[in-house]
Scaffold this active site. Structure first.
Site, PDB file in Angstrom:
ATOM      1  N   GLU A   1      -5.102  -8.726  -0.323  1.00 40.92           N
ATOM      2  CA  GLU A   1      -5.898  -8.362   0.861  1.00 40.92           C
ATOM      3  C   GLU A   1      -7.344  -8.219   0.421  1.00 40.92           C
ATOM      4  OE1 GLU A   1      -4.532  -5.242   3.503  1.00 40.92           O
ATOM      5  OE2 GLU A   1      -2.439  -5.795   3.127  1.00 40.92           O
TER       6      GLU A   1
ATOM      7  N   GLU B   1       0.845  -1.208   0.000  1.00 38.08           N
ATOM      8  CA  GLU B   1       0.000   0.000   0.000  1.00 38.08           C
ATOM      9  C   GLU B   1       0.879   1.257   0.000  1.00 38.08           C
ATOM     10  OE1 GLU B   1      -3.243  -0.180   2.853  1.00 38.08           O
ATOM     11  OE2 GLU B   1      -4.103  -1.898   1.796  1.00 38.08           O
TER      12      GLU B   1
HETATM   13  O1  AHR Z   1      -5.403  -5.760   6.975  1.00 34.97           O
HETATM   14  C1  AHR Z   1      -5.291  -4.578   7.699  1.00 34.97           C
HETATM   15  C2  AHR Z   1      -4.590  -3.465   6.922  1.00 34.97           C
HETATM   16  O2  AHR Z   1      -5.389  -3.107   5.827  1.00 34.97           O
HETATM   17  C3  AHR Z   1      -3.276  -3.829   6.294  1.00 34.97           C
HETATM   18  O3  AHR Z   1      -2.222  -3.714   7.172  1.00 34.97           O
HETATM   19  C4  AHR Z   1      -3.155  -2.811   5.212  1.00 34.97           C
HETATM   20  O4  AHR Z   1      -2.347  -3.244   4.154  1.00 34.97           O
HETATM   21  C5  AHR Z   1      -4.590  -2.532   4.822  1.00 34.97           C
HETATM   22  O5  AHR Z   1      -4.854  -1.182   4.753  1.00 34.97           O
END
Ligand code: AHR
Length: 489
Positions: free
Chosen positions: A295, A173
């Site tokens: 994610e 990110e």
């Molecule tokens: O999964 C929680 C957080 O969500 C992670 O650390 C991040 O990559 C995303 O914003």
């Protein structure tokens, strides 16, 4: 009666088992207490890894595990997490609750955990606050077989032979917690960092770049233009948040309208994948760069009374529905989607496992991963599914979602009835195959049914017996809010 046609003659892409991947971050009780308790713990463990959790992950054939973050990855300095325990540096986990991270779970422990689960390790490097040298030396430490400072240090720390490591991501990110970069800047940084990620011996890295946040199409476009040719994949992140970030809503206490809003948001994954792939294809007509979704999952308000920085949430049949429809979307795109990692494995967001001290439970989401395991590395089959429209308020969705695949001469069908209230009578015709021996398993419940530590088996898989044979296939009725796995042949 809804119709489903499965065409066994229409063989599509192979569903990469890594679509059923997991994600573990140094966040709340995911690592500490969830996966790892340390060798001195009274909780049964092997080399510090919880035996109950490892066994549960083996049962669903967890194929790949991403670590150490997440946002944590871009403040993690791997050298602090190797060597004698007493000497390991303590740091503040500034992203997640400001707690002390004692680095007792580091590279050796992560590789040991993956070995016990029998899954591939996926390591996420630090671009935001790290250096090219640090990242390059991490790969050398893990994979180099020969005489070098990092290989020698690894040996001193108890591991002479190198490990195998394929999946490596350059930052997390980086448009946000990983450095607030513009896509042009990140793309240039990616080109530089990846240059020094070497393939030692026969270890071949699969290099993953930080991809877009949800519908940030500009990020994909710019990255692919500037750096696409240096990446094996880019990673999309998308969470199903039913509401605003400031008030996401409860994980367990929700209206039927909220239920449909959640599923409506989850269906957005289809649009995101299609659109990002279109952009990627413009720059990469030969399709050499894969899309991964490392994610994904639901994100609600934390459980009342828990640390807001720990992101601990319960899990209901609503989450099972989100998991099923999302996995169907990934399966349908398995020609280009090569991996996905639900966030996160234990005790954080849409977990498959929750723990409380020595207790452990399997969530409804876990059971979906169990029902889908026949799809791992199976060939997606062409299918046509008749659906109706369901929903409440502004949130209309199709009532059914399914995947059909074939492996070792057997057809596996997973089919989900998303309706909160109505059963679905199904007539399934098979083309190019006979039904043969039929067996089924079913996960069903009310939308807010969950497992807790007092009643850990409220939601569990049961045999699905009411499947009847017809001239060209099978017929069955799906209860409301249910997922079935049917094996044919
Ligand atoms: O999964 C929680 C957080 O969500 C992670 O650390 C991040 O990559 C995303 O914003």
């Amino acid at each position: 009666m809804y119709k489903l046609v499965i065409n066994a003659n229409e063989k599509k892409s192979v569903i990469n088992r890594n679509i059923y991947g997991h994600f573990s971050e140094h966040l709340g009780r995911c690592i500490y207490g969830g996966l790892f308790v340390g060798e001195q713990s009274d909780i049964p463990n092997v080399k510090g890894m919880r035996t109950d959790v490892v066994n549960a992950l083996k049962n669903i054939k967890a194929p790949v595990l991403r670590w150490p973050g997440g946002c944590f990855a871009d403040e993690y300095h791997w050298k602090d997490g190797v060597g004698p325990l007493e000497g390991r540096k303590r740091m503040i986990n500034t992203h997640w609750g400001g707690v002390v991270e004692d680095n007792s779970f580091g590279t050796h422990e992560f590789m040991e955990l993956c070995a016990q689960i029998g899954c591939e390790p996926y390591v996420n490097g630090n671009v935001g606050s790290g250096t090219v040298q640090e990242m390059s030396e991490w790969v050398e430490y893990i994979t180099f077989d020969g005489v070098s400072p990092m290989a020698e240090w690894r040996g001193k720390n108890g591991r002479t032979a190198p490990w195998k490591l394929k999946y490596f991501c350059v930052g997390n990110e980086n448009w946000g917690c990983g450095g607030n970069m513009r896509p042009e800047y990140y793309a240039d940084e990616y080109r530089r960092y990846q240059t020094y990620l070497r393939n030692y011996g026969d270890n071949k890295l699969y290099k993953i770049a930080c991809g877009p946040n949800g519908a940030n199409y500009e990020w994909t476009d710019k990255f692919m233009e500037i750096a696409g040719k240096y990446a094996d994949a880019i990673s999309l992140h998308y969470y199903t948040v039913p509401g605003e970030w400031k008030s996401k809503g409860s994980a367990t206490d929700f209206t039927t309208e909220k239920y449909y809003q959640t599923l409506h948001k989850a269906f957005k994954m289809e649009e995101l994948i299609s659109n990002h792939l279109q952009i990627m294809n413009r720059h990469d007509p030969a399709h050499t760069v894969d899309l991964i979704v490392d994610e994904w999952g639901t994100w609600y308000d934390v459980e009342p009374g828990t640390n807001p920085g720990f992101l601990y949430q319960q899990n209901t049949m609503r989450d099972a529905m989100v998991a099923a429809l999302t996995l169907d979307i990934f399966n349908a795109h398995s020609d280009r989607v090569s991996m996905a990692n639900i966030a996160q494995t234990v005790n954080v967001l849409q977990s498959v496992i929750l723990t409380d001290g020595a207790k452990m439970l399997l969530t409804p989401t876990y059971h979906v991963f169990d029902l889908y395991k026949n799809h791992h590395d199976a060939t997606l089959l062409g299918s046509w599914l008749e659906t109706g429209e369901i929903g409440e308020g502004d949130f209309n969705i199709p009532n059914l979602s399914a995947t059909a695949s074939e492996k070792d001469g057997k057809i596996s069908l997973t089919i989900t009835n998303l309706s909160a209230t109505d059963t679905a009578d199904m007539e399934c015709a098979l083309v190019g195959a006979a039904a043969g021996a039929v067996s089924g398993r079913l996960l069903a419940g009310k939308t807010d049914d969950k497992n807790d530590f007092d009643t850990p088996d409220t939601v569990c898989i049961k045999p699905f017996n009411n499947i009847t044979s017809t001239a060209d296939g099978i017929r069955f009725t799906l209860p409301a809010c249910s997922v079935a796995e049917i094996t044919l042949g």
